[in-house]
Motif scaffolding. Structure first.
Motif, PDB file in Angstrom:
ATOM      1  N   VAL A  81       0.860  -1.180   0.000  1.00 32.49           N
ATOM      2  CA  VAL A  81       0.000   0.000   0.000  1.00 32.49           C
ATOM      3  C   VAL A  81       0.897   1.230   0.000  1.00 32.49           C
ATOM      4  N   MET A  82       0.752   2.069  -1.013  1.00 26.28           N
ATOM      5  CA  MET A  82       1.507   3.318  -1.112  1.00 26.28           C
ATOM      6  C   MET A  82       0.618   4.477  -0.667  1.00 26.28           C
ATOM      7  N   TRP A  83       1.142   5.313   0.227  1.00 22.76           N
ATOM      8  CA  TRP A  83       0.434   6.538   0.628  1.00 22.76           C
ATOM      9  C   TRP A  83       1.010   7.679  -0.192  1.00 22.76           C
ATOM     10  N   MET A  84       0.172   8.331  -1.006  1.00 20.22           N
ATOM     11  CA  MET A  84       0.666   9.241  -2.027  1.00 20.22           C
ATOM     12  C   MET A  84       0.676  10.711  -1.606  1.00 20.22           C
ATOM     13  N   THR A  85      -0.348  11.173  -0.939  1.00 18.79           N
ATOM     14  CA  THR A  85      -0.457  12.589  -0.606  1.00 18.79           C
ATOM     15  C   THR A  85       0.473  12.960   0.547  1.00 18.79           C
ATOM     16  N   PRO A  86       0.935  14.220   0.567  1.00 18.75           N
ATOM     17  CA  PRO A  86       1.715  14.677   1.728  1.00 18.75           C
ATOM     18  C   PRO A  86       0.881  14.773   3.004  1.00 18.75           C
ATOM     19  N   LYS A  87      -0.431  14.783   2.880  1.00 15.88           N
ATOM     20  CA  LYS A  87      -1.318  14.984   4.019  1.00 15.88           C
ATOM     21  C   LYS A  87      -1.419  13.738   4.905  1.00 15.88           C
ATOM     22  N   HIS A  88      -1.711  13.966   6.177  1.00 16.95           N
ATOM     23  CA  HIS A  88      -2.072  12.938   7.158  1.00 16.95           C
ATOM     24  C   HIS A  88      -0.933  11.996   7.541  1.00 16.95           C
ATOM     25  N   ARG A  89       0.259  12.213   7.064  1.00 11.63           N
ATOM     26  CA  ARG A  89       1.343  11.254   7.294  1.00 11.63           C
ATOM     27  C   ARG A  89       1.702  11.106   8.769  1.00 11.63           C
ATOM     28  N   GLU A  90       1.482  12.153   9.542  1.00 15.25           N
ATOM     29  CA  GLU A  90       1.819  12.108  10.966  1.00 15.25           C
ATOM     30  C   GLU A  90       0.675  11.552  11.811  1.00 15.25           C
ATOM     31  N   GLU A  91      -0.441  11.212  11.167  1.00 18.78           N
ATOM     32  CA  GLU A  91      -1.623  10.791  11.922  1.00 18.78           C
ATOM     33  C   GLU A  91      -1.734   9.281  12.083  1.00 18.78           C
ATOM     34  N   PHE A  92      -0.906   8.525  11.364  1.00 16.27           N
ATOM     35  CA  PHE A  92      -1.037   7.075  11.391  1.00 16.27           C
ATOM     36  C   PHE A  92      -0.308   6.481  12.596  1.00 16.27           C
ATOM     37  N   SER A  93      -0.779   5.321  13.018  1.00 13.05           N
ATOM     38  CA  SER A  93      -0.101   4.622  14.104  1.00 13.05           C
ATOM     39  C   SER A  93       1.278   4.168  13.642  1.00 13.05           C
ATOM     40  N   GLN A  94       2.149   3.901  14.591  1.00 17.74           N
ATOM     41  CA  GLN A  94       3.494   3.450  14.248  1.00 17.74           C
ATOM     42  C   GLN A  94       3.436   2.124  13.484  1.00 17.74           C
ATOM     43  N   GLU A  95       2.529   1.248  13.903  1.00 17.72           N
ATOM     44  CA  GLU A  95       2.398  -0.052  13.242  1.00 17.72           C
ATOM     45  C   GLU A  95       1.999   0.117  11.775  1.00 17.72           C
ATOM     46  N   THR A  96       1.056   1.013  11.514  1.00 17.96           N
ATOM     47  CA  THR A  96       0.624   1.273  10.138  1.00 17.96           C
ATOM     48  C   THR A  96       1.727   1.958   9.348  1.00 17.96           C
ATOM     49  N   THR A  97       2.368   2.937   9.956  1.00 21.49           N
ATOM     50  CA  THR A  97       3.452   3.671   9.286  1.00 21.49           C
ATOM     51  C   THR A  97       4.548   2.722   8.827  1.00 21.49           C
ATOM     52  N   GLU A  98       4.864   1.736   9.632  1.00 18.54           N
ATOM     53  CA  GLU A  98       5.925   0.794   9.290  1.00 18.54           C
ATOM     54  C   GLU A  98       5.565  -0.082   8.097  1.00 18.54           C
ATOM     55  N   LYS A  99       4.268  -0.237   7.818  1.00 18.57           N
ATOM     56  CA  LYS A  99       3.823  -1.092   6.718  1.00 18.57           C
ATOM     57  C   LYS A  99       3.598  -0.326   5.421  1.00 18.57           C
ATOM     58  N   LEU A 100       3.535   1.000   5.494  1.00 20.62           N
ATOM     59  CA  LEU A 100       3.231   1.822   4.326  1.00 20.62           C
ATOM     60  C   LEU A 100       4.477   2.156   3.519  1.00 20.62           C
ATOM     61  N   TYR A 101       4.260   2.360   2.220  1.00 23.53           N
ATOM     62  CA  TYR A 101       5.262   2.940   1.333  1.00 23.53           C
ATOM     63  C   TYR A 101       4.831   4.379   1.080  1.00 23.53           C
ATOM     64  N   PHE A 102       5.665   5.345   1.444  1.00 22.69           N
ATOM     65  CA  PHE A 102       5.295   6.753   1.303  1.00 22.69           C
ATOM     66  C   PHE A 102       5.915   7.328   0.030  1.00 22.69           C
ATOM     67  N   TYR A 103       5.050   7.839  -0.843  1.00 22.18           N
ATOM     68  CA  TYR A 103       5.517   8.520  -2.048  1.00 22.18           C
ATOM     69  C   TYR A 103       6.420   9.674  -1.628  1.00 22.18           C
ATOM     70  N   PRO A 104       7.644   9.750  -2.158  1.00 25.36           N
ATOM     71  CA  PRO A 104       8.604  10.764  -1.700  1.00 25.36           C
ATOM     72  C   PRO A 104       8.096  12.198  -1.888  1.00 25.36           C
ATOM     73  N   LEU A 105       8.289  13.003  -0.865  1.00 32.94           N
ATOM     74  CA  LEU A 105       7.805  14.378  -0.906  1.00 32.94           C
ATOM     75  C   LEU A 105       8.497  15.204  -1.980  1.00 32.94           C
ATOM     76  N   ASP A 106       9.764  14.910  -2.266  1.00 32.43           N
ATOM     77  CA  ASP A 106      10.440  15.681  -3.309  1.00 32.43           C
ATOM     78  C   ASP A 106       9.889  15.330  -4.688  1.00 32.43           C
ATOM     79  N   TRP A 107       9.405  14.110  -4.889  1.00 31.58           N
ATOM     80  CA  TRP A 107       8.751  13.757  -6.152  1.00 31.58           C
ATOM     81  C   TRP A 107       7.431  14.502  -6.270  1.00 31.58           C
ATOM     82  N   TRP A 108       6.681  14.557  -5.154  1.00 29.65           N
ATOM     83  CA  TRP A 108       5.413  15.295  -5.142  1.00 29.65           C
ATOM     84  C   TRP A 108       5.668  16.763  -5.509  1.00 29.65           C
ATOM     85  N   GLN A 109       6.677  17.358  -4.913  1.00 39.38           N
ATOM     86  CA  GLN A 109       6.981  18.759  -5.174  1.00 39.38           C
ATOM     87  C   GLN A 109       7.377  18.975  -6.630  1.00 39.38           C
TER      88      GLN A 109
END
Length: 197
Positions: A81-109
């Motif tokens: 599961v990839m999380w794409m938006t810059p939003k809400h990234r700090e709202e997830f639990s540590q367990e969920t955060t460890e399982k996610l792939y975060f789209y790089p913020l510099d690519w978004w920019q």
């Protein structure tokens, strides 16, 4: 947090289907499930059975920007599961955060600067593919670059009236024309195909 090198290993040199959510797929039948890797977006994880007759059921990667209320469930339901938006990234639990792939913020920019608008989930997902595809191929299904509504959003009554009267309305915060140009030109013709709607 997962590393994007896993995404590269998953899609490199593969035959990939990137499935958009345009309502115009209804009534058509696409060979989505025959691809090596199928990537879907946002609420496609909760796709009704009637939709599966048109765009298949296989889901190898889910790219999400609007599913924060379901994200704990999704990271346990799907391996990638990839999380794409810059939003809400700090709202997830540590367990969920460890399982996610975060789209790089510099690519978004980079995309934001290119379009002068927020990139859509579909465009960001395509950006991941074009970076990692190697010698593979990608086919897009269900993309019309915001010319129609998606299948999971109910059109507001005011929008129905505006559409009936042919009054233009702003559909989203994205630049459909610029995203279309980017997507159609970012890869060589022999690696890219779009099923027109």
């Amino acid at each position: 947090m997962q590393t994007f090198t896993d995404i590269e290993a998953l899609i490199k040199d593969k035959n990939i289907a990137l499935v958009g959510n345009s309502q115009k797929v209804l009534g058509k039948k696409y060979p989505v499930d025959k691809h090596d890797v199928v990537i879907r977006m946002n609420r496609a994880w909760n796709m009704p059975e009637e939709m599966k007759a048109h765009v298949g059921h296989k889901l190898d990667v889910l790219a999400a920007s609007i599913e924060q209320e379901n994200i704990d469930q999704l990271v346990n339901q799907y391996a990638t599961v990839m999380w794409m938006t810059p939003k809400h990234r700090e709202e997830f639990s540590q367990e969920t955060t460890e399982k996610l792939y975060f789209y790089p913020l510099d690519w978004w920019q980079e995309l934001h600067d290119k379009f002068g608008a927020n990139p859509s989930t579909g465009c960001m997902t395509y950006d991941v593919i074009r970076r990692y595809i190697g010698k593979g191929q990608v086919t897009l299904y269900g993309f019309d670059f915001f010319k129609s509504d998606n299948w999971y959003q109910k059109k507001r009554f005011s929008h129905q009236i505006m559409d009936f009267l042919k009054i233009p309305r702003k559909r989203n915060p994205h630049s459909g024309n610029q995203e279309e140009q980017f997507i159609r030109t970012a890869l060589p013709e022999n690696q890219f195909k779009i099923e027109e709607l």
